[in-house]
Motif scaffolding. Structure first.
Motif, PDB file in Angstrom:
ATOM      1  N   ILE A  60       0.862  -1.181   0.000  1.00 23.66           N
ATOM      2  CA  ILE A  60       0.000   0.000   0.000  1.00 23.66           C
ATOM      3  C   ILE A  60       0.902   1.235   0.000  1.00 23.66           C
ATOM      4  O   ILE A  60       1.768   1.375   0.872  1.00 23.66           O
ATOM      5  N   ALA A  61       0.700   2.106  -0.956  1.00 26.47           N
ATOM      6  CA  ALA A  61       1.503   3.325  -1.059  1.00 26.47           C
ATOM      7  C   ALA A  61       0.821   4.481  -0.331  1.00 26.47           C
ATOM      8  O   ALA A  61      -0.391   4.478  -0.101  1.00 26.47           O
ATOM      9  N   ASN A  62       1.626   5.462   0.052  1.00 25.55           N
ATOM     10  CA  ASN A  62       1.144   6.721   0.653  1.00 25.55           C
ATOM     11  C   ASN A  62       0.365   6.508   1.954  1.00 25.55           C
ATOM     12  O   ASN A  62      -0.647   7.162   2.208  1.00 25.55           O
ATOM     13  N   VAL A  63       0.834   5.600   2.775  1.00 29.36           N
ATOM     14  CA  VAL A  63       0.217   5.374   4.081  1.00 29.36           C
ATOM     15  C   VAL A  63       0.762   6.401   5.065  1.00 29.36           C
ATOM     16  O   VAL A  63       1.986   6.533   5.211  1.00 29.36           O
ATOM     17  N   PRO A  64      -0.102   7.152   5.755  1.00 26.12           N
ATOM     18  CA  PRO A  64       0.384   8.150   6.719  1.00 26.12           C
ATOM     19  C   PRO A  64       1.236   7.512   7.809  1.00 26.12           C
ATOM     20  O   PRO A  64       0.924   6.418   8.291  1.00 26.12           O
ATOM     21  N   ASP A  65       2.297   8.184   8.158  1.00 24.82           N
ATOM     22  CA  ASP A  65       3.173   7.688   9.214  1.00 24.82           C
ATOM     23  C   ASP A  65       2.395   7.594  10.528  1.00 24.82           C
ATOM     24  O   ASP A  65       1.718   8.532  10.941  1.00 24.82           O
ATOM     25  N   GLY A  66       2.470   6.423  11.183  1.00 29.33           N
ATOM     26  CA  GLY A  66       1.764   6.212  12.435  1.00 29.33           C
ATOM     27  C   GLY A  66       0.360   5.664  12.272  1.00 29.33           C
ATOM     28  O   GLY A  66      -0.339   5.446  13.265  1.00 29.33           O
ATOM     29  N   ALA A  67      -0.076   5.421  11.024  1.00 25.75           N
ATOM     30  CA  ALA A  67      -1.425   4.889  10.789  1.00 25.75           C
ATOM     31  C   ALA A  67      -1.517   3.440  11.265  1.00 25.75           C
ATOM     32  O   ALA A  67      -0.516   2.738  11.391  1.00 25.75           O
ATOM     33  N   THR A  68      -2.756   3.002  11.521  1.00 26.38           N
ATOM     34  CA  THR A  68      -3.010   1.628  11.954  1.00 26.38           C
ATOM     35  C   THR A  68      -3.613   0.836  10.803  1.00 26.38           C
ATOM     36  O   THR A  68      -4.551   1.294  10.143  1.00 26.38           O
ATOM     37  N   LEU A  69      -3.077  -0.373  10.592  1.00 24.04           N
ATOM     38  CA  LEU A  69      -3.589  -1.274   9.562  1.00 24.04           C
ATOM     39  C   LEU A  69      -4.406  -2.379  10.220  1.00 24.04           C
ATOM     40  O   LEU A  69      -4.013  -2.915  11.254  1.00 24.04           O
ATOM     41  N   LYS A  70      -5.542  -2.713   9.596  1.00 23.71           N
ATOM     42  CA  LYS A  70      -6.390  -3.780  10.099  1.00 23.71           C
ATOM     43  C   LYS A  70      -6.415  -4.913   9.081  1.00 23.71           C
ATOM     44  O   LYS A  70      -6.704  -4.704   7.902  1.00 23.71           O
ATOM     45  N   GLN A  77      -9.127 -14.441  13.192  1.00 28.96           N
ATOM     46  CA  GLN A  77      -9.259 -13.271  14.043  1.00 28.96           C
ATOM     47  C   GLN A  77      -8.610 -12.054  13.390  1.00 28.96           C
ATOM     48  O   GLN A  77      -7.524 -12.142  12.822  1.00 28.96           O
ATOM     49  N   ALA A  78      -9.314 -10.920  13.473  1.00 30.16           N
ATOM     50  CA  ALA A  78      -8.775  -9.675  12.920  1.00 30.16           C
ATOM     51  C   ALA A  78      -7.535  -9.243  13.696  1.00 30.16           C
ATOM     52  O   ALA A  78      -7.424  -9.482  14.906  1.00 30.16           O
ATOM     53  N   VAL A  79      -6.589  -8.611  13.000  1.00 25.28           N
ATOM     54  CA  VAL A  79      -5.341  -8.140  13.607  1.00 25.28           C
ATOM     55  C   VAL A  79      -5.171  -6.660  13.263  1.00 25.28           C
ATOM     56  O   VAL A  79      -5.374  -6.254  12.112  1.00 25.28           O
ATOM     57  N   GLU A  80      -4.800  -5.846  14.261  1.00 26.84           N
ATOM     58  CA  GLU A  80      -4.499  -4.431  14.040  1.00 26.84           C
ATOM     59  C   GLU A  80      -3.053  -4.167  14.428  1.00 26.84           C
ATOM     60  O   GLU A  80      -2.605  -4.580  15.498  1.00 26.84           O
TER      61      GLU A  80
END
Length: 687
Positions: A60-70, A77-80
């Motif tokens: 994934i490009a252009n992800v804000p620094d410090g963002a959370t991925l789910k 089970q979902a992972v964050e």
């Protein structure tokens, strides 16, 4: 003032620089480090996301620094996690529904009592994705199960459970209401109640010699007691379109590549294309233009329709339950020629409690289909074919009966074809009839403890193929000098008779289950093949071998196989306080197919539910924690049968050189035994 403005501007620029976007790459795996294919990755608070590929990778490009991925995937089970440039994510099976009853080999068990990885997909989940085959709808739903759709109408996908388990066929064994199948393309997803995927050896070993590539257990729908008749309709209409199509080089790019590699070898071919179809080859060859710039994939592809309609009636009374259904499927192929698959299915299931100790039932599926199959050789030819000659060339009289563009018109000979001509000149039709039936009787000797079930399954399939090839010429290597029609009548007769005795008992804190079984099986296959030359082109009414003009060239052949097997199997499962679990299975398969008559397939599994221990009683970190390990041996019988002395060959490949002389030798090509493999699995479940 200017100084303050400059300081403010620098502060804003530093803040922007400090919030630089990331290009996030990573891999998603399951408990045993197998890639999770089709997992959804979302950047929380944004619309950005991705789906993992066949290797579990994502980007994934252009992800804000410090963002959370789910990370989410059905059945897990979902992972964050906080985004970083390189991520490694492990997802765990979601086992919260611990009391769910799971179908296992020749029985059932609660999910919490399993010592082996078994994934369950409900029929409702399969209907969420429009698909011609139930396994196509499975794509991306179960970790470790790789489903690759071909796009050919009526042809099921390639399915691999945790990779290839054998040297030959990689397809799993499908068990539909007790009957064995190599594929389930005939089955309607709307008729499926649930599917259990036996992933590892300890779960699948109960099926012995057929289980090397995993097992998929399918239970079809039945009615419910004391239920008024319920009528359900399910249908859809949709379109299919090829995605991620490989981008091919343009004629100019293709010419530049070849001319840079070897100018003298290819310059005449490129100039011949420009002379015949237009363009310009003055000046530097990097700037040459071409009048023919064919994108062969675009010429072969189309948007195709698919529609499916199902009508089901279910119900039951005090003693009997029933389920009736009819389904119609029509699927056009994405290749832009006449190719399609249509199928009509009828299904009936009846269960009747004759007494308080005897229950009998019947389940049957009757399927009639017709498939006009495309010539898939055109896809590889499209990959090889350059765009410097067109699909059609009305001025090239050498080609007939249709003036297709020929690679020979620009000087190409071997290894080059017109893919559109290949696709159009073949006409192959299959008429498919299948009849699947299952009868059973279950006797209860001790209620909830001891019962005996005998079942007889019979499968009959008849496939009539007619393939017609007209007389045509496109080039020296793409031609047919005499029209012909071939016909093949294939019939399959398979039956299985299973007898299973099951016993369950509880002794205080101890729970014991024992299953003993015996199975007889016979597989028969027969074909009759004929071909005739000199067939008049036109309506199907002319396409009979008996009216071929070249009667001396007519040929016919037939053949077949017949195999029998006898199997004995059993299972013991034990648990103490629901904390310590043990399961063992054993199967002995005897077959007429090999010179080594018997094969033996044991398995063992243990599990420890740590969350039930006293030392975890007062913690709130996890609700359920279980460790399990298993071992099993599987077999593969998808190899040719032993054929005795006929398999002994001699020749150059069997000879040896001793000194200065060549000594004739012999080579035995017979398969005497089944292929055997072993598998160890261990997992930790947390939820």
């Amino acid at each position: 003032m200017k100084k303050r403005f400059l300081i403010l501007l620098l502060t804003v620029m530093c803040a922007i620089a400090g919030a630089q976007a990331l290009t996030v790459r990573g891999t998603v795996v399951d408990q045993v480090n197998e890639p999770v294919i089709g997992a959804t990755v979302k950047v929380l608070g944004t619309t950005m996301g991705a789906v993992t590929d066949f290797d579990g990778n994502f980007e994934i490009a252009n992800v804000p620094d410090g963002a959370t991925l789910k990370f989410t995937f059905m059945g897990m089970q979902a992972v964050e996690m906080v985004a970083s440039e390189m991520m490694s994510v492990q997802m765990m099976d979601d086992v919260r529904n611990l009391d769910e009853v799971v179908v296992i080999g020749y029985g059932s068990a609660q999910a919490k009592d399993l010592t082996a990885p078994i994934a369950v997909v409900k029929g409702e989940e399969l209907l969420a994705v429009p698909a011609a085959s139930p396994m196509s709808a499975m794509q991306g739903k179960v970790a470790g199960v790789n489903v690759v759709n071909s796009g050919t109408p009526g042809e099921g996908p390639k399915v691999h459970i945790r990779g290839n388990g054998s040297f030959t066929s990689g397809s799993p064994l499908y068990v539909v209401d007790g009957m064995f199948y190599d594929n389930i393309d005939f089955l309607n997803a709307n008729d499926i109640a649930d599917m259990s995927v036996l992933k590892d050896a300890s779960a699948a070993a109960i099926y012995g010699v057929r289980a090397a590539n995993g097992v998929v257990l399918i239970t079809t729908k039945h009615g419910n007691k004391n239920q008024p008749a319920q009528i359900t309709y399910n249908g859809y209409y949709g379109i299919q379109k090829a995605t991620n199509v490989l981008k091919m080089a343009t004629s100019s790019e293709y010419a530049t590549m070849l001319l840079e590699a070897n100018y003298d070898a290819y310059v005449s071919t490129m100039k011949a294309s420009i002379d015949r179809y237009g363009g310009n080859y003055s000046g530097d060859f990097h700037n040459w233009t071409f009048g023919s710039n064919t994108d062969w994939y675009s010429e072969l592809l189309r948007t195709a329709a698919i529609t499916d309609h199902s009508l089901t009636i279910t119900g039951g009374g005090e003693k009997a339950t029933y389920s009736l259904g009819i389904n119609y499927l029509h699927q056009d192929g994405v290749m832009d020629v006449k190719n399609y698959y249509r199928r009509m299915n009828f299904r009936a299931a009846l269960d009747y409690e004759a007494t308080n100790w005897l229950k009998v039932g019947f389940n049957g599926i009757f399927s009639k289909g017709k498939q006009q199959a495309p010539n898939n050789a055109a896809w590889q030819q499209a990959f090889n074919a350059p765009g410097i000659y067109p699909v059609m060339d009305e001025k090239y009289d050498a080609t007939f009966p249709t003036h297709y563009g020929s690679p020979e018109s620009v000087g190409f000979t071997n290894n080059f074809y017109n893919p559109v001509a290949t696709a159009n000149y073949q006409n192959s039709v299959n008429d498919i009839n299948k009849y699947l039936t299952n009868f059973y009787a279950q006797i209860t000797f001790i209620p909830s403890k001891l019962n005996f079930k005998t079942s007889y399954s019979y499968d009959f399939s008849a496939i009539h193929n007619r393939t017609y090839m007209p007389e045509y010429y496109v080039g020296t290597v793409q031609r047919n000098d005499k029209s012909w029609v071939s016909k093949t009548e294939s019939t399959y007769n398979n039956w299985i008779w299973d007898n299973v005795l099951t016993y369950k008992e509880t002794f205080g804190d101890h729970n014991l289950g024992v299953m003993l079984g015996q199975s007889l099986r016979e597989d028969k296959y027969h074909y009759l093949y004929g071909i005739g030359y000199g067939i008049v082109e036109g309506d199907d009414a002319y396409q009979y071998i008996g009216i071929s003009t070249d009667s001396d060239s007519r040929r016919a052949s037939d053949g077949g196989t017949r195999y029998r097997s006898n199997s004995y199997f059993g299972r013991i499962n034990y648990d103490y306080l629901g904390k310590y679990l043990f399961m063992a299975t054993f199967r002995a398969d005897g077959t007429s197919k090999y010179q080594e008559t018997w094969g033996y397939y044991p398995s063992f599994g243990v599990a420890w539910v740590m969350s039930k221990e006293d030392f975890m009683a007062n913690q709130s970190f996890v609700d359920y924690l279980k460790w399990r390990a298993s071992w099993g041996r599987l077999g593969n019988n998808a190899v040719p049968a032993s054929d005795g002395f006929r398999s002994v060959a001699t020749g150059v490949g069997s000879s040896g050189v001793f000194g200065n002389a060549t000594i004739a030798g012999f080579q035995n090509n017979s398969y005497f035994t089944t292929q055997k493999m072993q598998h160890i699995d261990y997992q930790l479940f947390i939820c």
